[in-house]
Design a protein around this motif. Structure first.
Motif, PDB file in Angstrom:
ATOM      1  N   TRP A  60      20.438 -82.628  -8.069  1.00 44.37           N
ATOM      2  CA  TRP A  60      19.956 -83.682  -8.959  1.00 44.37           C
ATOM      3  C   TRP A  60      18.656 -84.269  -8.433  1.00 44.37           C
ATOM      4  O   TRP A  60      18.435 -84.342  -7.214  1.00 44.37           O
ATOM      5  CB  TRP A  60      21.010 -84.773  -9.114  1.00 44.37           C
ATOM      6  CG  TRP A  60      22.316 -84.257  -9.637  1.00 44.37           C
ATOM      7  CD1 TRP A  60      23.533 -84.318  -9.034  1.00 44.37           C
ATOM      8  CD2 TRP A  60      22.529 -83.584 -10.882  1.00 44.37           C
ATOM      9  NE1 TRP A  60      24.496 -83.722  -9.815  1.00 44.37           N
ATOM     10  CE2 TRP A  60      23.915 -83.256 -10.960  1.00 44.37           C
ATOM     11  CE3 TRP A  60      21.700 -83.207 -11.941  1.00 44.37           C
ATOM     12  CZ2 TRP A  60      24.464 -82.587 -12.040  1.00 44.37           C
ATOM     13  CZ3 TRP A  60      22.255 -82.531 -13.022  1.00 44.37           C
ATOM     14  CH2 TRP A  60      23.612 -82.234 -13.071  1.00 44.37           C
ATOM     15  N   ASP A  62      14.146 -95.876 -14.083  1.00 41.65           N
ATOM     16  CA  ASP A  62      14.595 -94.957 -15.137  1.00 41.65           C
ATOM     17  C   ASP A  62      14.413 -95.568 -16.520  1.00 41.65           C
ATOM     18  O   ASP A  62      13.950 -94.895 -17.453  1.00 41.65           O
ATOM     19  CB  ASP A  62      16.067 -94.601 -14.931  1.00 41.65           C
ATOM     20  CG  ASP A  62      16.293 -93.650 -13.769  1.00 41.65           C
ATOM     21  OD1 ASP A  62      15.341 -92.972 -13.351  1.00 41.65           O
ATOM     22  OD2 ASP A  62      17.433 -93.596 -13.273  1.00 41.65           O
ATOM     23  N   LYS A  72      19.523 -86.987 -17.521  1.00 43.11           N
ATOM     24  CA  LYS A  72      19.337 -86.941 -16.074  1.00 43.11           C
ATOM     25  C   LYS A  72      18.411 -85.768 -15.814  1.00 43.11           C
ATOM     26  O   LYS A  72      17.946 -85.130 -16.761  1.00 43.11           O
ATOM     27  CB  LYS A  72      20.671 -86.786 -15.351  1.00 43.11           C
ATOM     28  CG  LYS A  72      21.545 -85.623 -15.774  1.00 43.11           C
ATOM     29  CD  LYS A  72      22.848 -85.654 -14.990  1.00 43.11           C
ATOM     30  CE  LYS A  72      23.841 -84.573 -15.441  1.00 43.11           C
ATOM     31  NZ  LYS A  72      24.468 -84.905 -16.735  1.00 43.11           N
ATOM     32  N   ALA A  95      27.118 -93.198 -12.537  1.00 43.97           N
ATOM     33  CA  ALA A  95      25.858 -93.344 -11.805  1.00 43.97           C
ATOM     34  C   ALA A  95      25.756 -94.657 -11.037  1.00 43.97           C
ATOM     35  O   ALA A  95      24.735 -94.901 -10.375  1.00 43.97           O
ATOM     36  CB  ALA A  95      24.679 -93.221 -12.778  1.00 43.97           C
ATOM     37  N   GLU A 134      22.300 -90.916 -16.858  1.00 40.11           N
ATOM     38  CA  GLU A 134      23.219 -90.409 -15.829  1.00 40.11           C
ATOM     39  C   GLU A 134      22.371 -89.937 -14.646  1.00 40.11           C
ATOM     40  O   GLU A 134      22.203 -88.739 -14.451  1.00 40.11           O
ATOM     41  CB  GLU A 134      24.003 -89.201 -16.331  1.00 40.11           C
ATOM     42  CG  GLU A 134      25.036 -89.430 -17.371  1.00 40.11           C
ATOM     43  CD  GLU A 134      25.820 -88.141 -17.609  1.00 40.11           C
ATOM     44  OE1 GLU A 134      27.039 -88.180 -17.567  1.00 40.11           O
ATOM     45  OE2 GLU A 134      25.193 -87.086 -17.829  1.00 40.11           O
ATOM     46  N   ASP A 135      21.834 -90.835 -13.864  1.00 40.19           N
ATOM     47  CA  ASP A 135      20.959 -90.440 -12.758  1.00 40.19           C
ATOM     48  C   ASP A 135      21.776 -90.344 -11.479  1.00 40.19           C
ATOM     49  O   ASP A 135      22.220 -91.353 -10.937  1.00 40.19           O
ATOM     50  CB  ASP A 135      19.823 -91.456 -12.604  1.00 40.19           C
ATOM     51  CG  ASP A 135      18.752 -90.981 -11.632  1.00 40.19           C
ATOM     52  OD1 ASP A 135      19.016 -90.029 -10.875  1.00 40.19           O
ATOM     53  OD2 ASP A 135      17.652 -91.565 -11.630  1.00 40.19           O
ATOM     54  N   LEU A 165      14.388 -88.831 -12.495  1.00 42.55           N
ATOM     55  CA  LEU A 165      13.963 -88.433 -13.844  1.00 42.55           C
ATOM     56  C   LEU A 165      12.538 -87.901 -13.876  1.00 42.55           C
ATOM     57  O   LEU A 165      12.244 -86.922 -14.565  1.00 42.55           O
ATOM     58  CB  LEU A 165      14.064 -89.630 -14.810  1.00 42.55           C
ATOM     59  CG  LEU A 165      15.443 -90.098 -15.250  1.00 42.55           C
ATOM     60  CD1 LEU A 165      15.293 -91.104 -16.375  1.00 42.55           C
ATOM     61  CD2 LEU A 165      16.337 -88.946 -15.683  1.00 42.55           C
TER      62      LEU A 165
END
Length: 293
Positions: free
Chosen positions: A227, A271, A205, A9, A256-257, A230
């Protein structure tokens, strides 16, 4: 609970910068991405990622990985490996590196089931993970199997079927909130309860489904997963932490963004604030920290 970042990430940062910045933001751990990758400019999550240690030459890199990590004051939440379970020579390399780094646990990648019969692939992989778990036990580390879309372990039920009966000290499961939006979603609380002592690690994520604009037979609507930040994805992070608290999970949570709406450093800071708030609300405590075991 304790929070770490998987360096997939953080593609823009070289390892030393990644460790320094992650620590400065308030994370306590790091999960290094380890794989040979294709070059890319600009760097991306999956190619040209600067915060990745190559699998080739990993043994020689171990002292530098340890130095960079500890200089930043971070702990290892594990190693994020990409070696397929069937590649026993490289699985052993990853297990040995994990032991030397005292990183405790390492992900071993599960195969996709789109080119062969699922049952055939599953039975073969069961033999591979039994072997890997035995080697992990000798080295005092733990193999991790991730819940991941398109693989043979996309759900908690499938992962439990794969690892059931193997010593959970040597093999465990990574529960992954975002991956389950795409495939494998079961009731979160039930899935966590089902895994029981095999619940060894958590990745967080988020994702959404979007209409593609394409239509199929008789106007059938097309969809694709993407994706998301969050706070904006389909899965509820606060609900997830309540479910984790209910089953007594109090170990590492790794971010895991892979969204890109915010710049990298701002994204990681936001996050962490969201993760801490969700954990604190779930546990009813002001400080959402645990043993990190």
């Amino acid at each position: 609970m304790r929070f770490s970042v998987f360096t997939a990430a953080t593609p823009e940062w070289e390892p030393e910068e990644a460790a320094r910045r992650i620590a400065a933001l308030g994370y306590e751990g790091i999960e290094w991405r380890v794989t040979d990758q294709d070059p890319a400019d600009p760097p991306g999550f999956w190619a040209g990622n600067r915060a990745t240690w190559p699998l080739t030459g990993l043994e020689k890199a171990v002292p530098e990985i340890a130095r960079v990590t500890r200089k930043a004051g971070l702990e290892f939440s594990g190693l994020g490996g990409y070696v397929l379970a069937a590649d026993r020579a490289d699985v052993l390399r990853m297990l040995q590196a994990t032991a030397k780094l005292e990183a405790r646990r390492v992900r071993v990648r599960m195969p996709f089931a789109d080119t062969e019969d699922y049952g055939t692939v599953f039975r073969r992989t069961r033999a591979d993970v039994e072997w890997a778990a035995e080697e992990a036990g000798r080295l005092g580390v733990q193999v991790l199997v991730e819940l991941h879309h398109r693989t043979i372990t996309s759900s908690a039920s499938a992962a439990l079927r794969l690892v059931d009966g193997i010593d959970p000290a040597t093999i465990g499961v990574i529960h992954d909130l975002g991956n389950l939006v795409i495939e494998g979603q079961e009731d979160t609380r039930s899935g966590l309860q089902l895994l029981g002592e095999y619940l060894a690690h958590v990745h967080v994520k988020n994702a959404v489904w979007r209409r593609t604009g394409d239509t199929g037979v008789d106007g059938d609507v097309g969809w694709e997963a993407d994706w998301a930040p969050l706070r904006e994805g389909i899965a509820s992070v606060p609900d997830y932490f309540r479910a984790l608290a209910e089953v007594g999970y109090d170990a590492w949570v790794t971010l895991e963004d892979f969204s890109t709406a915010l710049p990298l450093e701002e994204r990681l800071a936001d996050d962490l604030a969201h993760l801490r708030a969700a954990a604190s609300a779930a546990t009813g405590s002001g400080a959402a920290t645990g043993s990190g075991a």
